[in-house]
Design an enzyme around this catalytic site. Structure first.
Site, PDB file in Angstrom:
ATOM      1  N   ARG A  70     -15.817   8.647   3.758  1.00 17.00           N
ATOM      2  CA  ARG A  70     -15.213   9.594   2.756  1.00 17.00           C
ATOM      3  C   ARG A  70     -15.771  11.142   3.257  1.00 17.00           C
ATOM      4  NH1 ARG A  70     -10.266   8.353   0.997  1.00 17.00           N
ATOM      5  NH2 ARG A  70     -10.411   6.505  -0.278  1.00 17.00           N
ATOM      6  N   ALA A  82      -6.771   1.164  -2.682  1.00 16.01           N
ATOM      7  CA  ALA A  82      -6.196   2.115  -3.521  1.00 16.01           C
ATOM      8  C   ALA A  82      -5.356   3.134  -2.555  1.00 16.01           C
ATOM      9  CB  ALA A  82      -7.525   3.213  -4.057  1.00 16.01           C
ATOM     10  N   GLU A  99      -0.435  -1.517  -1.683  1.00 17.11           N
ATOM     11  CA  GLU A  99      -1.748  -0.878  -1.031  1.00 17.11           C
ATOM     12  C   GLU A  99      -2.741  -2.108  -1.073  1.00 17.11           C
ATOM     13  OE1 GLU A  99      -2.999   1.843   0.073  1.00 17.11           O
ATOM     14  OE2 GLU A  99      -1.417   3.085  -0.513  1.00 17.11           O
ATOM     15  N   GLU A 103      -4.360  -2.936   2.743  1.00 18.04           N
ATOM     16  CA  GLU A 103      -5.692  -2.649   3.009  1.00 18.04           C
ATOM     17  C   GLU A 103      -6.655  -4.061   2.912  1.00 18.04           C
ATOM     18  OE1 GLU A 103      -7.589   0.202   0.366  1.00 18.04           O
ATOM     19  OE2 GLU A 103      -6.267   2.032   1.259  1.00 18.04           O
ATOM     20  N   GLU A 151      -8.928   4.595   8.083  1.00 21.08           N
ATOM     21  CA  GLU A 151      -8.457   3.211   7.968  1.00 21.08           C
ATOM     22  C   GLU A 151      -8.889   2.133   9.074  1.00 21.08           C
ATOM     23  OE1 GLU A 151      -4.593   3.640   5.031  1.00 21.08           O
ATOM     24  OE2 GLU A 151      -4.324   3.403   7.096  1.00 21.08           O
TER      25      GLU A 151
END
Length: 219
Positions: A70, A82, A99, A103, A151
């Site tokens: 992040r 998420a 999602e 993910e 990602e």
């Protein structure tokens, strides 16, 4: 006359509304607002399309997590799957199911609403619905989905629920989606509320009210 005890809709008069900057996902907004006392105040905030998160719990009391960089906080955070509600007209539950598959390559037989939150109401419009997903199965990623940006470096895995609770109390896990979701799940388990959690299709008032998340525009 008794006062309202819970959150309720309210919108002070907006006399000037300016979009100061436009980004890929969010805009930076400056509103001039008139308070009930008649004072004019400037309030700046970021718009946000909203998001869904998923606490995926397996039969061994483990939670599916990802470790994702992040950039604003310069950290790789432990988070549940998420994603943004940035596809027009997409159902909230369908977004969560998508999602989860994208993910961590999982699907779930049982979905419940765990908790609804506004993540940063003093400065951002983000509304977040966190689901509990159980009865998990491995699935391939959806056709056409391509990992990009953060990602590509994201790592998926499993963490015991008890360990996550301890890490949260120790300040070692700080993602608001993880903290809110894990602690809501832990409380539901301890108070025998698991079978009383809301249906996956329960109303989400902040997103379904007249005017949507933005409420009333400038007068």
């Amino acid at each position: 006359m008794s006062q309202k005890r819970w959150d309720e809709d309210e919108c002070w008069q907006i006399v000037n509304h300016q979009v100061k900057a436009t980004g890929r996902v969010c805009d930076f907004i400056d509103d001039v607002v008139v308070t009930p006392a008649g004072e004019r105040i400037n309030r700046q905030y970021t718009s946000h399309p909203g998001a869904v998160g998923i606490i995926a719990l397996d039969d061994q009391d483990r939670i599916a997590v990802v470790r994702q960089y992040r950039h604003p906080v310069r950290m790789a955070l432990v988070e549940p799957p998420a994603g943004l509600l940035d596809i027009d007209g997409e159902d909230f539950l369908e977004a969560a199911q998508r999602e989860l598959a994208e993910e961590v390559m999982l699907s779930a037989d049982d979905w419940r609403v765990l908790v609804d939150v506004v993540t940063t109401p003093g400065g951002c419009q983000e509304s977040l619905r966190i689901y509990l997903a159980r009865g998990l199965h491995e699935v391939p990623r959806p056709d056409g989905f391509v990992l990009e940006g953060e990602e590509v470096s994201m790592k998926a895995g499993w963490e015991p629920l008890d360990d996550l609770v301890e890490a949260i109390y120790a300040g070692q896990c700080q993602s608001p989606t993880l903290v809110a979701g894990v602690m809501a799940l832990e409380l539901a388990r301890r108070t025998d509320r698991m079978n009383q959690l809301r249906s996956a299709h329960s109303p989400w008032p902040i997103r379904e009210r007249l005017g949507g998340i933005n409420g009333v525009t400038a007068q």
